[in-house]
Design a protein around this motif. Structure first.
Motif, mmCIF file in Angstrom:
data_model
loop_
_atom_site.group_PDB
_atom_site.id
_atom_site.type_symbol
_atom_site.label_atom_id
_atom_site.label_comp_id
_atom_site.label_asym_id
_atom_site.label_seq_id
_atom_site.Cartn_x
_atom_site.Cartn_y
_atom_site.Cartn_z
ATOM 1 N N MET A 254 38.379 -6.720 118.493
ATOM 2 C CA MET A 254 39.653 -6.036 118.610
ATOM 3 C C MET A 254 40.682 -6.708 117.706
ATOM 4 O O MET A 254 40.610 -7.921 117.470
ATOM 5 C CB MET A 254 40.122 -6.072 120.072
ATOM 6 C CG MET A 254 41.434 -5.382 120.276
ATOM 7 S SD MET A 254 42.104 -5.352 121.953
ATOM 8 C CE MET A 254 41.579 -6.844 122.706
ATOM 9 N N PHE A 255 41.665 -5.957 117.244
ATOM 10 C CA PHE A 255 42.671 -6.493 116.325
ATOM 11 C C PHE A 255 43.460 -7.646 116.931
ATOM 12 O O PHE A 255 43.966 -8.506 116.215
ATOM 13 C CB PHE A 255 43.628 -5.377 115.875
ATOM 14 C CG PHE A 255 44.621 -4.972 116.936
ATOM 15 C CD1 PHE A 255 45.895 -5.511 116.949
ATOM 16 C CD2 PHE A 255 44.270 -4.073 117.932
ATOM 17 C CE1 PHE A 255 46.807 -5.160 117.927
ATOM 18 C CE2 PHE A 255 45.172 -3.708 118.913
ATOM 19 C CZ PHE A 255 46.442 -4.257 118.914
ATOM 20 N N LYS A 256 43.557 -7.720 118.262
ATOM 21 C CA LYS A 256 44.300 -8.810 118.907
ATOM 22 C C LYS A 256 43.542 -10.130 118.891
ATOM 23 O O LYS A 256 44.146 -11.205 118.979
ATOM 24 C CB LYS A 256 44.563 -8.478 120.389
ATOM 25 C CG LYS A 256 45.514 -7.371 120.666
ATOM 26 C CD LYS A 256 45.665 -7.299 122.190
ATOM 27 C CE LYS A 256 46.182 -5.996 122.662
ATOM 28 N NZ LYS A 256 46.228 -5.951 124.144
ATOM 29 N N THR A 257 42.237 -10.077 118.819
ATOM 30 C CA THR A 257 41.405 -11.255 119.043
ATOM 31 C C THR A 257 41.700 -12.417 118.086
ATOM 32 O O THR A 257 41.827 -13.559 118.539
ATOM 33 C CB THR A 257 39.921 -10.863 119.031
ATOM 34 O OG1 THR A 257 39.742 -9.800 119.979
ATOM 35 C CG2 THR A 257 39.026 -12.013 119.423
ATOM 36 N N PRO A 258 41.852 -12.197 116.780
ATOM 37 C CA PRO A 258 42.208 -13.328 115.910
ATOM 38 C C PRO A 258 43.555 -13.957 116.271
ATOM 39 O O PRO A 258 43.735 -15.168 116.172
ATOM 40 C CB PRO A 258 42.240 -12.716 114.505
ATOM 41 C CG PRO A 258 41.377 -11.500 114.600
ATOM 42 C CD PRO A 258 41.571 -10.982 115.997
ATOM 43 N N HIS A 259 44.504 -13.133 116.711
ATOM 44 C CA HIS A 259 45.817 -13.638 117.112
ATOM 45 C C HIS A 259 45.701 -14.492 118.369
ATOM 46 O O HIS A 259 46.343 -15.534 118.486
ATOM 47 C CB HIS A 259 46.791 -12.482 117.355
ATOM 48 C CG HIS A 259 47.017 -11.637 116.143
ATOM 49 N ND1 HIS A 259 47.762 -12.050 115.066
ATOM 50 C CD2 HIS A 259 46.581 -10.393 115.838
ATOM 51 C CE1 HIS A 259 47.792 -11.104 114.150
ATOM 52 N NE2 HIS A 259 47.069 -10.083 114.593
ATOM 53 N N VAL A 260 44.887 -14.033 119.316
ATOM 54 C CA VAL A 260 44.658 -14.793 120.546
ATOM 55 C C VAL A 260 44.013 -16.135 120.204
ATOM 56 O O VAL A 260 44.430 -17.185 120.709
ATOM 57 C CB VAL A 260 43.796 -13.983 121.538
ATOM 58 C CG1 VAL A 260 43.220 -14.871 122.632
ATOM 59 C CG2 VAL A 260 44.621 -12.848 122.139
ATOM 60 N N ALA A 261 43.015 -16.117 119.333
ATOM 61 C CA ALA A 261 42.339 -17.359 118.942
ATOM 62 C C ALA A 261 43.320 -18.336 118.300
ATOM 63 O O ALA A 261 43.319 -19.530 118.625
ATOM 64 C CB ALA A 261 41.189 -17.054 117.989
ATOM 65 N N ALA A 262 44.163 -17.838 117.421
ATOM 66 C CA ALA A 262 45.126 -18.703 116.741
ATOM 67 C C ALA A 262 46.141 -19.277 117.735
ATOM 68 O O ALA A 262 46.493 -20.458 117.662
ATOM 69 C CB ALA A 262 45.842 -17.933 115.635
ATOM 70 N N TYR A 263 46.607 -18.456 118.654
ATOM 71 C CA TYR A 263 47.595 -18.908 119.633
ATOM 72 C C TYR A 263 46.988 -19.929 120.597
ATOM 73 O O TYR A 263 47.587 -20.961 120.876
ATOM 74 C CB TYR A 263 48.147 -17.717 120.416
ATOM 75 C CG TYR A 263 49.270 -18.093 121.352
ATOM 76 C CD1 TYR A 263 50.592 -18.053 120.920
ATOM 77 C CD2 TYR A 263 49.021 -18.502 122.664
ATOM 78 C CE1 TYR A 263 51.625 -18.408 121.763
ATOM 79 C CE2 TYR A 263 50.045 -18.867 123.509
ATOM 80 C CZ TYR A 263 51.349 -18.814 123.059
ATOM 81 O OH TYR A 263 52.370 -19.183 123.913
ATOM 82 N N ALA A 264 45.819 -19.639 121.105
ATOM 83 C CA ALA A 264 45.200 -20.509 122.114
ATOM 84 C C ALA A 264 44.760 -21.838 121.512
ATOM 85 O O ALA A 264 44.811 -22.868 122.202
ATOM 86 C CB ALA A 264 44.009 -19.803 122.753
ATOM 87 N N GLY A 265 44.326 -21.831 120.279
ATOM 88 C CA GLY A 265 43.811 -23.065 119.705
ATOM 89 C C GLY A 265 42.650 -23.566 120.541
ATOM 90 O O GLY A 265 41.707 -22.832 120.807
ATOM 91 N N ARG A 266 42.728 -24.783 121.006
ATOM 92 C CA ARG A 266 41.656 -25.371 121.830
ATOM 93 C C ARG A 266 41.968 -25.328 123.319
ATOM 94 O O ARG A 266 41.239 -25.906 124.114
ATOM 95 C CB ARG A 266 41.379 -26.813 121.393
ATOM 96 C CG ARG A 266 40.842 -26.902 119.986
ATOM 97 C CD ARG A 266 39.437 -26.373 119.938
ATOM 98 N NE ARG A 266 38.979 -26.236 118.563
ATOM 99 C CZ ARG A 266 38.057 -25.388 118.204
ATOM 100 N NH1 ARG A 266 37.487 -24.590 119.075
ATOM 101 N NH2 ARG A 266 37.684 -25.305 116.949
ATOM 102 N N ARG A 267 43.060 -24.646 123.690
ATOM 103 C CA ARG A 267 43.393 -24.557 125.110
ATOM 104 C C ARG A 267 42.460 -23.563 125.803
ATOM 105 O O ARG A 267 42.154 -22.502 125.257
ATOM 106 C CB ARG A 267 44.834 -24.083 125.295
ATOM 107 C CG ARG A 267 45.841 -25.129 124.867
ATOM 108 C CD ARG A 267 47.240 -24.585 124.868
ATOM 109 N NE ARG A 267 47.767 -24.431 126.211
ATOM 110 C CZ ARG A 267 49.002 -23.992 126.462
ATOM 111 N NH1 ARG A 267 49.808 -23.667 125.467
ATOM 112 N NH2 ARG A 267 49.416 -23.869 127.699
#
Length: 168
Positions: A97-110
């Protein structure tokens, strides 16, 4: 590192199907467009309780972006929450989904739990294989029904049983 509880709006807090009597109807104007949303005011308290008992941080992961703080949060009893920016310029690579890269970047290693009606196996694969993330739970929400006690229970159990919970 506090775990994250990522929230979508449409299909999760605003179900697409016929809402039950626990939901209230609202009209919201965003960018000149009028939207009708059905929201359950009890969702806010339940999400806050989940965040408190697990030591997690609530974050918007929705195309509503900052509008969720203006139109959704006050109607369900949530405070203003951080927002994951969803700029449209990140291309999808493997069907995620288009959101997934943004979620990955925001979450980092959390560690995070993501409540969304559009998360699928492709999103999990993208996060695990492409981003190297392992500490997350994707909670697919049926968009016709929206967020339920079962979804909240899944998140609570995963956070506490995996040891990510900071509240227990």
């Amino acid at each position: 590192m506090k775990p994250l509880l990522l929230l979508d709006v449409d299909g999760v807090l605003n179900p697409m199907g016929r809402p039950n009597p626990d939901f209230r109807r609202y009209r919201c104007t965003v960018g000149g467009e009028v939207y009708t949303v059905h929201l359950n005011p009890r969702h806010g308290r339940r999400l806050l309780d989940l965040a408190l008992t697990t030591g997690s941080e609530l974050v918007w992961a929705t195309t509503w972006e900052h509008h969720a703080n203006d139109w959704i949060a006050p109607r369900i009893g949530l405070p203003s929450l951080p927002v994951i920016s969803l700029s449209p310029d990140v291309p999808c690579e493997q069907g995620e989904m288009f959101k997934t890269p943004h979620v990955a970047a925001y979450a980092g290693r959390r560690p995070f739990v993501w409540f969304d009606d559009q998360v699928w196996a492709e999103d999990e694969e993208y996060l695990r294989v492409r981003q190297g993330l392992t500490d997350f739970l994707l909670v697919h929400v049926d968009p016709e029904r929206g967020l339920t006690s079962r979804h909240l229970g899944m998140a609570h159990d995963w956070l506490t049983l995996t040891g990510f919970s900071q509240g227990s």
